[in-house]
Scaffold this motif. Sequence first.
Motif, PDB file in Angstrom:
ATOM      1  N   ALA A 156     -10.827  12.924  -3.650  1.00  0.00           N
ATOM      2  CA  ALA A 156      -9.458  12.500  -3.996  1.00  0.00           C
ATOM      3  C   ALA A 156      -8.600  13.749  -4.179  1.00  0.00           C
ATOM      4  O   ALA A 156      -8.433  14.257  -5.274  1.00  0.00           O
ATOM      5  N   TYR A 157      -8.077  14.256  -3.065  1.00  0.00           N
ATOM      6  CA  TYR A 157      -7.331  15.515  -3.112  1.00  0.00           C
ATOM      7  C   TYR A 157      -5.974  15.377  -3.781  1.00  0.00           C
ATOM      8  O   TYR A 157      -5.480  16.288  -4.411  1.00  0.00           O
ATOM      9  N   ILE A 158      -5.328  14.225  -3.545  1.00  0.00           N
ATOM     10  CA  ILE A 158      -3.940  14.117  -3.974  1.00  0.00           C
ATOM     11  C   ILE A 158      -3.858  13.398  -5.315  1.00  0.00           C
ATOM     12  O   ILE A 158      -4.197  12.225  -5.427  1.00  0.00           O
ATOM     13  N   GLN A 159      -3.445  14.137  -6.320  1.00  0.00           N
ATOM     14  CA  GLN A 159      -3.383  13.605  -7.672  1.00  0.00           C
ATOM     15  C   GLN A 159      -1.944  13.208  -8.001  1.00  0.00           C
ATOM     16  O   GLN A 159      -1.011  13.951  -7.696  1.00  0.00           O
ATOM     17  N   THR A 160      -1.785  12.029  -8.611  1.00  0.00           N
ATOM     18  CA  THR A 160      -0.458  11.577  -9.017  1.00  0.00           C
ATOM     19  C   THR A 160      -0.103  12.192 -10.363  1.00  0.00           C
ATOM     20  O   THR A 160      -0.903  12.166 -11.292  1.00  0.00           O
ATOM     21  N   GLU A 161       1.083  12.749 -10.459  1.00  0.00           N
ATOM     22  CA  GLU A 161       1.617  13.200 -11.749  1.00  0.00           C
ATOM     23  C   GLU A 161       2.660  12.162 -12.150  1.00  0.00           C
ATOM     24  O   GLU A 161       3.764  12.158 -11.596  1.00  0.00           O
ATOM     25  N   PRO A 162       2.311  11.265 -13.069  1.00  0.00           N
ATOM     26  CA  PRO A 162       3.195  10.132 -13.366  1.00  0.00           C
ATOM     27  C   PRO A 162       4.637  10.546 -13.648  1.00  0.00           C
ATOM     28  O   PRO A 162       4.875  11.457 -14.423  1.00  0.00           O
ATOM     29  N   ARG A 163       5.587   9.869 -12.990  1.00  0.00           N
ATOM     30  CA  ARG A 163       7.027  10.069 -13.153  1.00  0.00           C
ATOM     31  C   ARG A 163       7.511  11.452 -12.735  1.00  0.00           C
ATOM     32  O   ARG A 163       8.664  11.791 -12.916  1.00  0.00           O
ATOM     33  N   VAL A 164       6.629  12.284 -12.175  1.00  0.00           N
ATOM     34  CA  VAL A 164       7.025  13.644 -11.796  1.00  0.00           C
ATOM     35  C   VAL A 164       6.836  13.878 -10.300  1.00  0.00           C
ATOM     36  O   VAL A 164       7.783  14.226  -9.592  1.00  0.00           O
ATOM     37  N   GLY A 165       5.622  13.659  -9.820  1.00  0.00           N
ATOM     38  CA  GLY A 165       5.354  13.937  -8.405  1.00  0.00           C
ATOM     39  C   GLY A 165       3.868  13.920  -8.109  1.00  0.00           C
ATOM     40  O   GLY A 165       3.141  13.064  -8.621  1.00  0.00           O
ATOM     41  N   TYR A 166       3.427  14.884  -7.310  1.00  0.00           N
ATOM     42  CA  TYR A 166       2.026  14.955  -6.900  1.00  0.00           C
ATOM     43  C   TYR A 166       1.531  16.388  -6.972  1.00  0.00           C
ATOM     44  O   TYR A 166       2.301  17.332  -6.953  1.00  0.00           O
TER      45      TYR A 166
END
Length: 231
Positions: free
Chosen positions: A211-221
């Motif tokens: 899982a390379y792409i991590q979600t940064e909630p309300r901010v981005g990736y």
Amino acid sequence: MSGARILVIEDEPQLRFALHRYLESQGYQTREAEDGASGLASFRSFKPDVVLLDLMLPDRSGVEVCKAIRQDSATPIIVLSALGDEKTKVEALDEGADDYLTKPFGMNELIARIRVAMRHQASSASAPILAVGDLTMDLERRVVTVSGREVHLTPTEYNLLKYLATNAGKVLTHPMILRNVWGPEYVGDTAVLRTCITQLRDKLDGAGGQAYIQTEPRVGYRFRPTADESL
Ligand code: CA
């Protein structure tokens, strides 16, 4: 990395002192500044490897300090934000800050972020082949592989992955990604971004990628360089 230089720009004396004591105990050299003006002066004289930057300083905002540093330097900046600073934090990331920590944060977490920021800095020199974990991108031939197997991407998916992977470890905000991958007229169109991220994740996961792409909630990736990265 022992001996690396860390500049701490923070007006809370207790936190500044705690950071100084802990970082020095871990072998880092530190310099502390209690406002934006002395922080920028120290930045020029001390030439740090990483800057820890508080967002609310007595003389100016951390966003302005970030902007001033980014005028002529790519030195990693980690923002120290308080709960409720969401908007300012995103502004700082848009102005080129690399990462953020929300107060109160653990010292182990801080050290992990400093290491990631410094590694990103060392590996960001342009190379024809980008290798991050199991993933490789041949930037001349536009070929992407996961564990040696080719993954077929649309041009937009490819450009998105390239932007994320060349900024591995760094938090990228929705507007930054949209501006860089789709163009300035798409800033604000987070739906198009979300759809493309989903497709890209499906293809990379389908190829056996982590899982390379991590979600940064309300901010981005954020693109995670390795699976075991403690982020
Ligand atoms: Ca403050």
